[in-house]
Design an enzyme around this catalytic site. Structure first.
Site, PDB file in Angstrom:
ATOM      1  N   GLY A 170       0.831  -1.196   0.000  1.00 49.95           N
ATOM      2  CA  GLY A 170       0.000   0.000   0.000  1.00 49.95           C
ATOM      3  C   GLY A 170       0.866   1.246   0.000  1.00 49.95           C
ATOM      4  O   GLY A 170       2.062   1.184   0.315  1.00 49.95           O
ATOM      5  N   GLU A 172       4.285 -11.377  -5.969  1.00 48.39           N
ATOM      6  CA  GLU A 172       3.146 -11.611  -6.859  1.00 48.39           C
ATOM      7  C   GLU A 172       3.378 -11.150  -8.290  1.00 48.39           C
ATOM      8  O   GLU A 172       2.688 -11.605  -9.217  1.00 48.39           O
ATOM      9  CB  GLU A 172       1.887 -10.933  -6.296  1.00 48.39           C
ATOM     10  CG  GLU A 172       1.894  -9.410  -6.302  1.00 48.39           C
ATOM     11  CD  GLU A 172       2.503  -8.788  -5.060  1.00 48.39           C
ATOM     12  OE1 GLU A 172       2.170  -7.629  -4.759  1.00 48.39           O
ATOM     13  OE2 GLU A 172       3.330  -9.452  -4.400  1.00 48.39           O
ATOM     14  N   CYS A 215       5.343  -6.147   1.687  1.00 48.76           N
ATOM     15  CA  CYS A 215       5.692  -4.718   1.665  1.00 48.76           C
ATOM     16  C   CYS A 215       5.010  -3.991   2.828  1.00 48.76           C
ATOM     17  O   CYS A 215       5.393  -4.168   3.972  1.00 48.76           O
ATOM     18  CB  CYS A 215       5.347  -4.100   0.313  1.00 48.76           C
ATOM     19  SG  CYS A 215       6.239  -2.545   0.004  1.00 48.76           S
ATOM     20  N   TYR A 216       3.964  -3.189   2.570  1.00 53.90           N
ATOM     21  CA  TYR A 216       3.272  -2.519   3.678  1.00 53.90           C
ATOM     22  C   TYR A 216       2.789  -3.547   4.696  1.00 53.90           C
ATOM     23  O   TYR A 216       2.830  -3.313   5.910  1.00 53.90           O
ATOM     24  CB  TYR A 216       2.081  -1.713   3.149  1.00 53.90           C
ATOM     25  CG  TYR A 216       1.276  -1.033   4.245  1.00 53.90           C
ATOM     26  CD1 TYR A 216       1.599   0.249   4.673  1.00 53.90           C
ATOM     27  CD2 TYR A 216       0.202  -1.682   4.860  1.00 53.90           C
ATOM     28  CE1 TYR A 216       0.873   0.874   5.686  1.00 53.90           C
ATOM     29  CE2 TYR A 216      -0.530  -1.074   5.871  1.00 53.90           C
ATOM     30  CZ  TYR A 216      -0.189   0.202   6.282  1.00 53.90           C
ATOM     31  OH  TYR A 216      -0.904   0.811   7.288  1.00 53.90           O
ATOM     32  N   HIS A 264       7.768  -7.810  -3.622  1.00 53.89           N
ATOM     33  CA  HIS A 264       6.460  -8.233  -4.128  1.00 53.89           C
ATOM     34  C   HIS A 264       6.601  -9.541  -4.906  1.00 53.89           C
ATOM     35  O   HIS A 264       6.923  -9.538  -6.094  1.00 53.89           O
ATOM     36  CB  HIS A 264       5.872  -7.155  -5.043  1.00 53.89           C
ATOM     37  CG  HIS A 264       5.452  -5.919  -4.321  1.00 53.89           C
ATOM     38  ND1 HIS A 264       4.174  -5.738  -3.842  1.00 53.89           N
ATOM     39  CD2 HIS A 264       6.152  -4.810  -3.975  1.00 53.89           C
ATOM     40  CE1 HIS A 264       4.088  -4.560  -3.241  1.00 53.89           C
ATOM     41  NE2 HIS A 264       5.272  -3.979  -3.305  1.00 53.89           N
ATOM     42  N   ASP A 318     -17.404 -12.665 -21.380  1.00 51.13           N
ATOM     43  CA  ASP A 318     -17.868 -12.650 -19.993  1.00 51.13           C
ATOM     44  C   ASP A 318     -19.376 -12.827 -19.885  1.00 51.13           C
ATOM     45  O   ASP A 318     -19.864 -13.668 -19.125  1.00 51.13           O
ATOM     46  CB  ASP A 318     -17.435 -11.351 -19.307  1.00 51.13           C
ATOM     47  CG  ASP A 318     -15.943 -11.104 -19.431  1.00 51.13           C
ATOM     48  OD1 ASP A 318     -15.197 -12.093 -19.486  1.00 51.13           O
ATOM     49  OD2 ASP A 318     -15.530  -9.937 -19.483  1.00 51.13           O
ATOM     50  N   LYS A 360      -9.897 -12.998 -16.487  1.00 51.94           N
ATOM     51  CA  LYS A 360     -10.352 -13.350 -17.837  1.00 51.94           C
ATOM     52  C   LYS A 360     -10.021 -14.794 -18.213  1.00 51.94           C
ATOM     53  O   LYS A 360     -10.869 -15.520 -18.742  1.00 51.94           O
ATOM     54  CB  LYS A 360      -9.737 -12.388 -18.857  1.00 51.94           C
ATOM     55  CG  LYS A 360     -10.116 -12.681 -20.308  1.00 51.94           C
ATOM     56  CD  LYS A 360     -11.571 -12.357 -20.598  1.00 51.94           C
ATOM     57  CE  LYS A 360     -11.782 -10.864 -20.691  1.00 51.94           C
ATOM     58  NZ  LYS A 360     -13.157 -10.525 -21.112  1.00 51.94           N
TER      59      LYS A 360
END
Length: 513
Positions: free
Chosen positions: A55, A171, A82-83, A169, A227, A369
């Protein structure tokens, strides 16, 4: 819902949705919740582990964000990123302070311990850093598991408390072994088995929809895109003829798309659906007249869609539920929890304040997606439909910079058709995840034959991506671009210049507006 779950608590970081995606790639269900979620609600979800996101704020500053204090007493594994790592440090008595040297981008991590997070990794790994604060003093009971040349605590662990933290990070794709690190947390620390797959998602979702709808009537907003098509077939499987699909031709579709949608979902198509087609082209053009702001266009289109659906629902009689094909990137970009609004999707942030339906059902709301495509295949939808080009609900309205007019729509339709045709001829349609033409509001001087022209510039856009949250411009061979540009210039009226957009996401978005 009886399944293993990891909860991601959102503190406003830009990569939050990617954490959920990486966890799901481990076949463990994961969803993002705001950090303000109550401890009672969190316990109801019965997560196997919790991940605290990054964040923009400082834990020691006036805008520090803090979850329910009881979170730290739940006794389940917690990973702070991180945060999130700084939050663990601060709350448990350590010290966080401004870093003497900021770290951004790819960074070499020196691994000190391979007990849990770094199990099976090398002594050095490349991870993605993005921080200006750092952990100066760890809380009692923690030990360093990785560091860098300027960051003494790049990662830390306290196995007894089941708490872990990384300053980097894992991710993002740039963290080379980031997915492995998250898998170590999910499987090793949290003890997950990894038994969540799309077939279980379909089965569970169908059961949930049946319970929710009961004997009520359902209207599905069908655009013909991936979708909404998957949402329609999923609802049809759940409630059958209680479902009516309404397809609105708002005059902002691709060339021939109205006919193609009707061929698939209409009375002659393979699905036994109640199908209604509404021609609302002039209605939308009138509403959009004079509007140039992108957000205003999105909200205008979103509201007008709802009004059309409400009118059709009244004709059907006593429709309780509206179904939309909202997916996770729509939710994130429209602002979820502490995430910032990037653009209001017509079916999320673009909805009007008042909607005349008992409830809106969004069965794909927490999927990316590529996950939606897997659901489509699981439902038996043909591959040519599942893997068709994504198309936004506001349609060409957000591929026309400035005011939308029927004349501009015609230009984009023709240019887009040519571009997509040339991409398919070159055999690139399976390699490129999204490609289209857009109309800029720039006009410039050109020459055709012996005559001066003053006409529009068309921009071509093509990207490669797996999750549509980040993307790179596709490297299209020059001869393919050359053919497309030549044809657009020769075959499309009022265009004398064509650009190719080389921008990734970030800093751009995939669509133009």
């Amino acid at each position: 819902m009886d399944k293993e779950m990891i909860i991601v608590l959102d503190f406003g970081g830009q990569y939050n949705q990617l954490i959920a995606r990486r966890v799901r790639e481990c076949n463990v269900y994961c969803e993002v919740q705001p950090y303000t979620i109550s401890i009672e609600e969190l316990k109801k979800k019965n997560p196997k582990g919790i991940i605290l996101t990054g964040g923009p704020n400082s834990v020691y500053g006036p805008k520090g964000l803090f979850p329910d204090q009881q979170l730290w007493e739940m006794g389940i594994p917690i990973l702070g990123i991180c945060y999130g790592a700084q939050l663990i440090t601060y709350v448990l008595g350590g010290k966080v302070s401004p870093a003497p040297s900021n770290e951004y981008g790819k960074t070499e991590i020196l691994v000190d311990s391979k007990e849990c997070l770094f199990k099976g990794m090398e002594d050095t790994e490349i991870m993605w850093m993005s921080h200006s604060d750092h952990i100066e003093i760890m809380p009692e009971g923690f030990h360093v598991t990785a560091h860098t040349t300027v960051c003494p605590v790049a990662a830390m662990e306290n196995p007894e408390k089941k708490m872990y933290g990384t300053q980097f990070h894992p991710e993002v794709m740039h963290s080379v072994k980031g997915k492995e690190l998250l898998a170590n947390f999910v499987y090793g620390a949290c003890g997950c088995k990894g038994d969540w797959k799309m077939d279980s998602f379909v089965e569970t979702t169908v059961d949930e929809i049946r319970r929710k709808v009961g004997d009520g009537k359902v209207l599905c907003a069908l655009s013909g895109g991936v979708d909404s098509s998957v949402a329609a077939v999923l609802l049809s499987k759940a409630v059958g003829k209680q479902l009516t699909c309404v397809f609105v031709n708002h005059g902002l579709l691709r060339k021939n798309e109205s006919e193609e949608v009707e061929a698939v979902f209409g009375p002659e198509g393979p699905y036994d659906l109640n199908f209604i087609k509404v021609d609302a082209r002039q209605r939308f053009y009138d509403k959009l007249a004079g509007i140039t702001d992108p957000e205003a266009k999105r909200k205008t289109i979103g509201e007008e869609f709802i009004r059309v659906f409400e009118e059709e629902a009244k004709k059907i009689g006593a429709v309780d539920f509206l179904v939309q094909g909202t997916i996770y990137p729509d939710v994130i970009e429209s602002g979820l929890g502490e995430s910032r609004v990037i653009k209001s999707h017509h079916n999320v942030g673009g909805l009007p304040d008042y909607v005349d339906f008992k409830e809106i059902i969004e069965p794909l709301r927490m999927l990316f997606k590529d996950e939606v495509r897997k659901v489509g295949l699981e439902l038996g939808i043909p591959e040519y439909l599942v893997f068709r080009q994504p198309f936004p609900g506001p349609g060409l309205g957000i591929r026309i910079i400035g005011e939308v007019t029927p004349e501009k729509v015609k230009i984009v339709q023709e240019a887009d058709f040519i571009f997509r045709e040339e991409i398919a001829k070159a055999g690139l349609d399976k390699e490129i995840n999204q490609y289209f033409a857009a109309l800029t509001n720039m006009r410039s001087v050109g020459v055709m034959g012996d005559f001066r022209t003053y006409d529009y510039a068309v921009a071509l856009r093509a990207v490669t991506t797996s999750d549509f949250m980040t993307a790179e411009a596709a490297k299209i061979p020059w001869d393919v671009l050359e053919k497309a540009v030549s044809r657009i210039g020769n075959e499309v009226d009022h265009v004398n210049r064509v650009f190719y957009d080389c921008t990734g996401k970030p800093p751009g978005t995939i669509e133009f507006e």
